[in-house]
Design a protein around this motif. Structure first.
Motif, PDB file in Angstrom:
ATOM      1  N   TYR A   1      66.854  69.849   0.695  1.00 60.30           N
ATOM      2  CA  TYR A   1      67.166  68.746  -0.213  1.00 60.30           C
ATOM      3  C   TYR A   1      66.893  69.177  -1.648  1.00 60.30           C
ATOM      4  CZ  TYR A   1      66.652  64.234  -2.614  1.00 60.30           C
ATOM      5  OH  TYR A   1      66.770  63.177  -3.491  1.00 60.30           O
TER       6      TYR A   1
ATOM      7  N   ASN B   1      77.399  66.530   3.866  1.00 60.79           N
ATOM      8  CA  ASN B   1      78.437  67.103   3.019  1.00 60.79           C
ATOM      9  C   ASN B   1      79.454  67.917   3.810  1.00 60.79           C
ATOM     10  OD1 ASN B   1      76.707  69.123   3.703  1.00 60.79           O
ATOM     11  ND2 ASN B   1      76.555  70.028   1.666  1.00 60.79           N
ATOM     12  N   CYS B   2      79.612  67.599   5.091  1.00 60.06           N
ATOM     13  CA  CYS B   2      80.599  68.271   5.928  1.00 60.06           C
ATOM     14  C   CYS B   2      81.965  67.637   5.712  1.00 60.06           C
ATOM     15  CB  CYS B   2      80.187  68.155   7.397  1.00 60.06           C
ATOM     16  SG  CYS B   2      81.313  68.951   8.524  1.00 60.06           S
TER      17      CYS B   2
ATOM     18  N   SER C   1      67.203  72.290   7.374  1.00 57.95           N
ATOM     19  CA  SER C   1      67.806  71.401   6.385  1.00 57.95           C
ATOM     20  C   SER C   1      67.088  71.564   5.055  1.00 57.95           C
ATOM     21  CB  SER C   1      67.714  69.939   6.840  1.00 57.95           C
ATOM     22  OG  SER C   1      66.362  69.541   6.977  1.00 57.95           O
TER      23      SER C   1
ATOM     24  N   VAL D   1      73.288  77.440  12.892  1.00 60.23           N
ATOM     25  CA  VAL D   1      73.638  76.549  11.796  1.00 60.23           C
ATOM     26  C   VAL D   1      74.185  75.262  12.374  1.00 60.23           C
ATOM     27  CG1 VAL D   1      74.086  78.389  10.153  1.00 60.23           C
ATOM     28  CG2 VAL D   1      75.936  77.593  11.594  1.00 60.23           C
TER      29      VAL D   1
ATOM     30  N   SER E   1      70.993  70.697  -0.904  1.00 61.72           N
ATOM     31  CA  SER E   1      71.395  71.827  -0.070  1.00 61.72           C
ATOM     32  C   SER E   1      71.078  73.141  -0.762  1.00 61.72           C
ATOM     33  CB  SER E   1      72.888  71.752   0.264  1.00 61.72           C
ATOM     34  OG  SER E   1      73.666  71.754  -0.913  1.00 61.72           O
TER      35      SER E   1
ATOM     36  N   ASN F   1      62.289  72.899   2.951  1.00 60.16           N
ATOM     37  CA  ASN F   1      63.221  73.113   4.051  1.00 60.16           C
ATOM     38  C   ASN F   1      62.472  72.826   5.356  1.00 60.16           C
ATOM     39  OD1 ASN F   1      64.972  73.982   2.105  1.00 60.16           O
ATOM     40  ND2 ASN F   1      65.197  76.063   2.886  1.00 60.16           N
TER      41      ASN F   1
ATOM     42  N   CYS G   1      79.483  71.401  11.526  1.00 58.27           N
ATOM     43  CA  CYS G   1      79.955  70.052  11.208  1.00 58.27           C
ATOM     44  C   CYS G   1      79.338  69.027  12.136  1.00 58.27           C
ATOM     45  CB  CYS G   1      81.483  70.004  11.247  1.00 58.27           C
ATOM     46  SG  CYS G   1      82.246  70.707   9.789  1.00 58.27           S
TER      47      CYS G   1
ATOM     48  N   THR H   1      71.292  73.026   5.099  1.00 59.31           N
ATOM     49  CA  THR H   1      72.219  71.970   4.716  1.00 59.31           C
ATOM     50  C   THR H   1      71.479  70.666   4.463  1.00 59.31           C
ATOM     51  OG1 THR H   1      73.831  73.004   6.185  1.00 59.31           O
ATOM     52  CG2 THR H   1      74.350  70.804   5.381  1.00 59.31           C
ATOM     53  N   GLU H   2      71.962  69.886   3.483  1.00 58.36           N
ATOM     54  CA  GLU H   2      71.360  68.584   3.224  1.00 58.36           C
ATOM     55  C   GLU H   2      71.805  67.590   4.291  1.00 58.36           C
ATOM     56  OE1 GLU H   2      71.084  65.169  -0.242  1.00 58.36           O
ATOM     57  OE2 GLU H   2      71.781  67.178  -0.762  1.00 58.36           O
TER      58      GLU H   2
ATOM     59  N   VAL I   1      75.045  66.160   9.156  1.00 61.01           N
ATOM     60  CA  VAL I   1      75.264  66.720   7.832  1.00 61.01           C
ATOM     61  C   VAL I   1      75.984  65.715   6.941  1.00 61.01           C
ATOM     62  CG1 VAL I   1      76.330  68.602   6.561  1.00 61.01           C
ATOM     63  CG2 VAL I   1      75.376  69.008   8.826  1.00 61.01           C
TER      64      VAL I   1
END
Length: 321
Positions: free
Chosen positions: A157, A19-20, A155, A10, A159, A131, A13, A164-165, A17
């Protein structure tokens, strides 16, 4: 052939990313400037960089070296990799804590983005909402590396689950290249891939972090990414039986403005697209006989029927159940 780890990796952070959670020392927000003004400044700096630097492509990254303005071997003038540009809009949507719905980030700037395709890739071209598994190396315009992630990550879109977005400029440029031609499971938790798509892109800050600083990245800084596109997964965000790529009812490439029942949820996030009280999955389910038993199946998208006398597929017609 390149080896990478399983999708259990993953991004955590990592800087990519969007939205971290930001930490106390970095992630500080500077005074917000006008977006068009910032872009005008960014594109001037990017073009100056392209005209005064040459680029060497390595296996896992690129290097830059200063040259005379518009020298024949500058990124601007060289012919080994065609320097292309595309106009992109910021397509970032944020989930509102007040309404519980996705709201578009206010940004009307048309961003010019320069890029060089290092390799087209032998696989498929991802749809914006697919994804995608990619790896990257990231650089500032002062040629320092701010982050690398050679092992790759998934990733999405917006998320979705463990995927993750990521920033808008990175995500949208992936549609210019294909994924790898093949991915092989090595049976030991690793995979190998062949002929991935690869692109070097120069992203204005409005399609990255804009006024927000990150570790090794200043506020309003344009960024350089060397990206490899490895694999994709087609996505059904609302799990209604219809892939996102088929939820673009008006065929304009934007899923966010397709809201058949007008309930504020775009179809690709709506379990009941036409608002008739029957879920989309129910409406595209049919029964058939297999081995003497009655089974339920979903229509392939192209075979979803219209209502009798209707002109649209039944899951989009509130008068049809």
């Amino acid at each position: 052939m390149k080896r990478f780890l399983t999708s259990a990796i993953v991004l955590g952070c990592s800087l990519l990313v969007i939205n971290c959670k930001k930490n106390d020392d970095n992630g500080k927000e500077t005074v917000i400037r006008d977006r068009q003004e910032v872009f005008n400044d960014n594109i001037q700096k990017i073009e100056e960089f392209l005209k005064t630097n040459k680029m060497e492509v390595l296996e896992d990254g690129v290097t830059f070296e200063t040259v005379a303005n518009e020298a024949s071997n500058s990124i601007w003038k060289q012919t080994e990799y065609e320097l292309k540009s595309i106009t992109l809009k910021n397509d970032t949507y944020n989930l509102s804590q007040k309404t519980g719905k996705y709201e578009k980030e206010v940004d009307n700037v048309e961003y010019k983005v320069y890029y060089l395709i290092i390799n087209e890739g032998g696989g498929e071209k991802p749809y914006k909402h697919d994804n995608v598994f990619t790896s990257y190396a990231g650089y500032n315009l002062d040629k320092t590396s701010f982050d690398t992630f050679p092992f790759g990550f998934w990733s999405s879109y917006p998320s979705l689950g463990a995927a993750t977005e990521i920033i808008s400029g990175y995500r949208q440029i992936l549609q210019q290249i294909n994924t790898a031609s093949g991915v092989t499971d090595n049976g030991d938790g690793t995979y190998t891939y062949e002929n991935p798509g690869r692109v070097v892109v120069f992203i204005p800050s409005g399609l990255a972090y804009f006024n927000t600083s990150r570790t090794n990245i200043s506020g309003y800084a344009p960024l350089i990414f060397d990206i490899k596109s490895i694999a994709l997964k087609e996505v059904d965000h609302d799990n209604d039986g219809i892939l996102d790529k088929y939820e673009d009812v008006n065929n304009n490439g934007n899923l966010w403005d397709d809201d058949t029942d007008g309930d504020g949820k775009p179809n690709f996030l709506d379990l009941d697209d036409d608002g008739d009280g029957y879920t989309t999955k129910e409406e595209i389910t049919y029964t058939t006989q297999e081995n003497g038993e009655t089974v339920k199946k979903l229509y392939p998208f192209d075979e979803i029927p219209n209502c009798q006398g209707g002109s649209v597929k039944k899951h989009l017609d509130k008068n049809c159940h």
